[in-house]
Design an enzyme around this catalytic site. Structure first.
Site, PDB file in Angstrom:
ATOM      1  N   LYS A 181      12.656  18.615   2.551  1.00  0.00           N
ATOM      2  CA  LYS A 181      12.249  20.005   2.767  1.00  0.00           C
ATOM      3  C   LYS A 181      11.189  20.420   1.750  1.00  0.00           C
ATOM      4  O   LYS A 181      10.190  21.051   2.092  1.00  0.00           O
ATOM      5  CB  LYS A 181      13.471  20.934   2.679  1.00  0.00           C
ATOM      6  CG  LYS A 181      14.390  20.792   3.895  1.00  0.00           C
ATOM      7  CD  LYS A 181      15.749  21.451   3.709  1.00  0.00           C
ATOM      8  CE  LYS A 181      16.650  21.144   4.905  1.00  0.00           C
ATOM      9  NZ  LYS A 181      18.033  21.610   4.745  1.00  0.00           N
ATOM     10  N   GLN A 207      21.604  24.646   0.248  1.00  0.00           N
ATOM     11  CA  GLN A 207      21.963  23.467   1.029  1.00  0.00           C
ATOM     12  C   GLN A 207      23.486  23.361   1.188  1.00  0.00           C
ATOM     13  O   GLN A 207      24.225  23.437   0.213  1.00  0.00           O
ATOM     14  CB  GLN A 207      21.404  22.203   0.335  1.00  0.00           C
ATOM     15  CG  GLN A 207      21.617  20.916   1.110  1.00  0.00           C
ATOM     16  CD  GLN A 207      20.851  20.881   2.430  1.00  0.00           C
ATOM     17  OE1 GLN A 207      19.694  21.268   2.513  1.00  0.00           O
ATOM     18  NE2 GLN A 207      21.511  20.421   3.486  1.00  0.00           N
ATOM     19  N   ASP A 263      17.096  30.070   6.813  1.00  0.00           N
ATOM     20  CA  ASP A 263      17.980  29.144   7.544  1.00  0.00           C
ATOM     21  C   ASP A 263      18.587  29.833   8.766  1.00  0.00           C
ATOM     22  O   ASP A 263      19.103  29.179   9.670  1.00  0.00           O
ATOM     23  CB  ASP A 263      19.129  28.692   6.617  1.00  0.00           C
ATOM     24  CG  ASP A 263      19.065  27.204   6.303  1.00  0.00           C
ATOM     25  OD1 ASP A 263      18.303  26.483   6.978  1.00  0.00           O
ATOM     26  OD2 ASP A 263      19.778  26.769   5.384  1.00  0.00           O
TER      27      ASP A 263
END
Ligand code: NAP
Length: 286
Positions: free
Chosen positions: A53, A97, A120
């Site tokens: 990412k 994460q 997200d």
């Protein structure tokens, strides 16, 4: 018949070029889109994901910060870091994460992220926006699947879409996005008694289970479009999806491969969301 591939790498390349151009335009106004990625603990898969990412951000000209913490970090300390990032003007997107260590309440941490920075798309405000058809960040994996359908010019109106899996991050938002495009949607899960009877009716199938061979050729209607979200390992340790690719490609009209399908699109949509967060904050600043 042999299905056409929907190439997630090629589509990602196109979309990331567009992101880079839009990021450059923002930079000309003195704003560099910024993503903060927070990793707690040393889960090896998570380490690979966050590295990918961060690299994708750098390649597209986005600013990225990787914050790594020991697995022993307390929930209070993590919440304090999220709050600091919420207040950091250089950061437009925050990604914590998952999974987090067991002593940390992941949902509480997600809810601590400002909805304006929830790239997200896991915050309850983002989920609510998707549910009600309002503007908000869409979770990256199903959003990537929608872009793949768009890339082949697929009109979902009146089509029957079957989503296999009902998680909050893939299955449920996927179903809502398909519904928003006027598909008739069926959601299947581990308690669905006859999966095959439903998939055989589908014009579009999205497999998001996390088990190999969940979808085989005998379960697919000729010319259906098949998107494979699953990420599994085969007996040789190679990455594979939920779909029996070799069999299903002989029946479907379009199919996504694993690797090189939905996976790269997930990261691409993270870049898109981060860029859009920065564009929105730039508009507000005017
Ligand atoms: P998850 O939270 O474990 O959800 C899996 C879903 O599959 C559940 O709803 C489960 O039903 C259902 N299921 C399990 N066995 C089934 C069966 N035999 N038949 C029908 N449904 C079944 O997983 P997830 O987070 O949604 O992820 C799904 C897969 O996508 C995983 O392989 C994951 O690694 C992958 N993934 C890939 C990306 C990417 O970028 N490519 C991103 C995210 C996830 P119940 O609800 O009844 O348990």
């Amino acid at each position: 018949m042999t299905a056409q591939l929907i190439d997630g790498n090629a589509l990602s390349k196109q979309l990331r070029t567009q992101v880079a151009a839009r990021a450059q335009a923002l930079q000309a106004k003195g704003i560099t889109p910024g993503l903060a990625v927070v990793l707690v603990g040393d889960n090896p898969a998570s380490q690979v994901y966050v590295r990918n990412k961060v690299k994708a951000c750098e390649d597209a000209g986005l600013h990225s910060v990787l914050e790594k913490y020991e697995a022993s970090m307390t929930e209070a300390d993590l919440l304090a870091r999220v709050e600091a990032l919420n207040n950091d003007a250089r950061i437009h997107g925050i990604l914590v994460q998952l999974p987090l260590p067991a002593h940390i309440d992941a949902q509480k941490v997600i809810e601590a992220i400002s909805p304006a920075k929830d790239v997200d798309g896991f915050h309850i405000a983002s989920a609510g926006a998707l549910m009600t058809g309002m503007k908000g960040f869409w979770p990256c994996t199903p959003y990537g699947c929608m872009k793949m359908l768009e890339s082949i010019g697929y009109d979902l109106k009146g089509k029957h879409a079957v989503v296999i899996g009902r998680s909050n991050i893939v299955g449920k938002p996927m179903a809502l996005m398909l519904l928003q495009k006027d598909a008739t949607v069926t959601i299947c899960h581990s308690r669905t008694p006859d999966l095959k009877a439903l998939t055989l009716q589908a014009d579009v199938i999205v497999a998001a289970v996390g088990k190999r061979q969940v979808l085989t050729a005998d379960m697919v209607k000729p010319s259906a479009v098949v998107l494979d979200v699953g990420m599994n390992r085969n007996d040789e340790g190679k990455l594979c999806g939920d779909v029996d690719f070799d069999g299903v490609k002989e029946v479907a009209s379009y199919i996504t491969p694993v690797p090189g399908g939905v996976g790269p699109m997930t990261i691409t949509m993270l870049l898109v969301n981060t860029l859009e967060a920065a564009e929105t904050s730039a508009t507000k600043a005017l």
